[in-house]
Design an enzyme around this catalytic site. Structure first.
Site, short mmCIF file in Angstrom:
data_model
loop_
_atom_site.label_atom_id
_atom_site.label_comp_id
_atom_site.label_asym_id
_atom_site.label_seq_id
_atom_site.Cartn_x
_atom_site.Cartn_y
_atom_site.Cartn_z
CB CYS A 183 -0.73 -0.20 1.11
SG CYS A 183 -2.24 1.31 1.62
CB CYS A 226 -0.67 2.86 3.90
SG CYS A 226 -2.28 2.36 3.72
CG ASP A 227 3.34 1.20 4.81
OD1 ASP A 227 2.17 1.88 5.64
OD2 ASP A 227 3.62 0.02 3.81
#
Ligand SMILES: Cc1cc2nc3c(=O)[nH]c(=O)nc-3n(C[C@H](O)[C@H](O)[C@H](O)COP(=O)(O)OP(=O)(O)OC[C@H]3O[C@@H](n4cnc5c(N)ncnc54)[C@H](O)[C@@H]3O)c2cc1C
Length: 326
Positions: A148, A151-152
Site C-alpha cells: 500500500c 499508506c506507507d
C-alpha cells in the site's frame, strides 16, 4: 431453548448482524450499539486476521486522532474495545454461508447460526502479495516491502531511495506516480511488454521523469539485512537475472474482496466487490448493507472504511425503523 457454548440461543434472532472485524465493522458496531440495535458481530477466525488488514502492518500515521501514529494492532484493539463497551456481542467465528432470500436472513457461522432482520457485510479485502524469498512475513515484509503506497510511502525509510513498484494496472501506475513525491527514482516493473492501465495513466507515468518502466521482468528475490537493500529481477524473455539497489518494494497487483461466502446471494461487481447504490451502503438486497473495502476498490483506507461503516449503521437503523423492526 438452551444457550450454546457462545451464550447464544440456537437460531437466536437479532435486529442486526455485522460480518467483519476491520475499521468498517467496528465503526458500524459502535454506531448500531449506541442506537440500541444490540449488534452481533462475527469477527472471523480463518477468514483473515481478526481485526482486519491493519493487523498486518506496523505504524499507521494517517488515521486522525493519533498525532504520533499508532500501530495497526493497537488501533484495532481500541476499536474492538469501543464496540464492546456499548454491548456489541462478538463471536470469533467465520461466517460460512448466508441465506438472504428470505426475511429474517439466516447467517451461518462455523459454530453458530443466527437470524437477522438486517445485515452489514464488512468483510474487507486481501491485498495480493508476490510470494518471493525476502518478501514474506518474518523476512522484509513491512520492513521496506509493502502492499500500500498511499499508506506507507511517506515513511522515512523510503525517502530519497530507489523504489520498485510491481504491477501493470491503473493502481500500479497511480502508486508509482504517488511515490515519486518521496523517492529518488521509481522503477515500475511489469512482467509483460504493455500495461493493462488506461492510456491516460500510462501517459502520466511516461511523462514523469522520476519513473522508469522496466518491461518483461519479474521479481525473484528481495534482499536486505534489516530493511530492503536490493531486488533481483529476471527478464522473462532471456532468463537473465539482474540485481538493483532498492530502498523499497511495493506490490500493486490487486486485491481480493472477501465475498466468496456470499455465493449468488447479493449482486457483485465483475471484479468480485459488492455492488452498492452510489453514495449509500445499500446492496441489491433490501436490509443488507455493505461497508469498507469489500465494496470499495478505489480508496481502500482505514478512515474511508470506518466512514462507510458509520453510513451502513445509519442506513440499517433507518431501514429497521421504516420496517418497524428497530
Ligand atoms: C499492509 C497494509 C497496510 C495498510 N496501512 C494503512 C494505513 O497506514 N492507513 C490506512 O488508512 N489504511 C491502511 N491500509 C488499508 C486498510 O487496512 C484497509 O483499507 C482497511 O483495513 C479496510 O477495512 P475494512 O473494515 O473494510 O476490512 P478489513 O480490514 O479488510 O477487515 C475485514 C476482516 O473481516 C473478517 N472477515 C472476512 N471474511 C469474514 C467472514 N466470512 N466471516 C467473518 N469475518 C470475516 C476478517 O477478519 C478480515 O480481516 C493498509 C492495508 C495493508 C494491507
Amino acid at each position: 431453548m438452551l444457550p450454546s457454548l457462545t451464550g447464544l440461543f440456537s437460531m437466536e434472532r437479532r435486529k442486526l448482524v455485522i460480518i467483519g472485524s476491520g475499521p468498517a465493522a467496528f465503526t458500524a458496531a459502535i454506531y448500531a450499539a449506541r442506537a440500541n440495535l444490540y449488534p452481533l458481530l462475527y469477527e472471523g477466525f480463518f477468514s483473515g486476521p481478526a481485526g482486519g488488514q491493519l493487523m498486518t502492518t506496523t505504524e499507521v500515521e494517517n488515521y486522525p486522532g493519533f498525532p504520533d501514529g499508532i500501530t495497526g494492532p493497537e488501533l484495532m484493539e481500541k476499536m474492538r474495545k469501543q464496540a464492546e463497551r456499548f454491548n456489541t456481542t462478538i463471536l470469533t467465528e467465520d461466517v460460512i454461508d448466508v441465506d438472504l432470500k428470505a426475511s429474517p436472513f439466516t447467517i451461518k457461522g462455523s459454530a453458530t447460526s443466527v437470524q437477522a432482520d438486517a445485515l452489514i457485510i464488512a468483510t474487507g479485502a486481501i491485498a495480493r502479495r508476490l510470494d518471493v524469498p525476502g518478501a514474506r512475513d518474518n523476512e522484509l515484509w513491512q520492513k521496506g516491502v509493502s502492499a500500500c503506497a498511499v499508506c506507507d510511502g511517506a515513511a522515512p525509510i523510503f525517502r530519497s531511495k530507489d523504489l520498485f513498484v510491481f504491477g501493470g494496472g491503473d493502481s500500479a501506475v497511480e502508486e508509482a506516480v504517488f511515490l515519486t513525491k518521496y523517492a529518488r527514482k521509481v522503477y515500475l516493473v511489469h512482467r509483460r511488454d504493455h500495461f493493462r492501465a488506461s492510456k491516460i495513466m500510462v501517459d502520466r507515468a511516461e511523462r514523469n521523469h522520476k519513473i522508469e518502466i522496466i518491461w518483461n521482468h519479474v521479481l525473484i528475490k528481495v534482499e536486505g539485512d534489516h530493511v530492503v537493500a536490493g531486488v533481483i529481477l529476471k527478464d522473462v524473455n532471456t532468463g537473465k537475472e539482474t540485481r538493483h539497489e532498492a530502498g523499497g518494494v511495493f506490490f500493486a497487483i490487486g486485491h481480493d474482496p472477501n465475498t466468496a461466502f456470499l455465493k449468488g446471494q447479493v449482486a457483485l461487481e465483475p471484479n468480485g466487490y459488492i455492488k452498492i447504490q452510489p453514495g449509500t451502503t445499500l446492496t441489491s438486497v433490501e436490509g443488507v448493507f455493505a461497508a469498507g473495502d469489500v465494496q470499495d476498490h478505489l480508496y481502500r483506507q482505514a478512515v474511508t472504511a470506518a466512514g462507510s461503516g458509520c453510513m451502513a449503521a445509519l442506513d440499517a437503523e433507518e431501514w429497521l425503523s421504516e420496517k418497524e423492526l428497530a
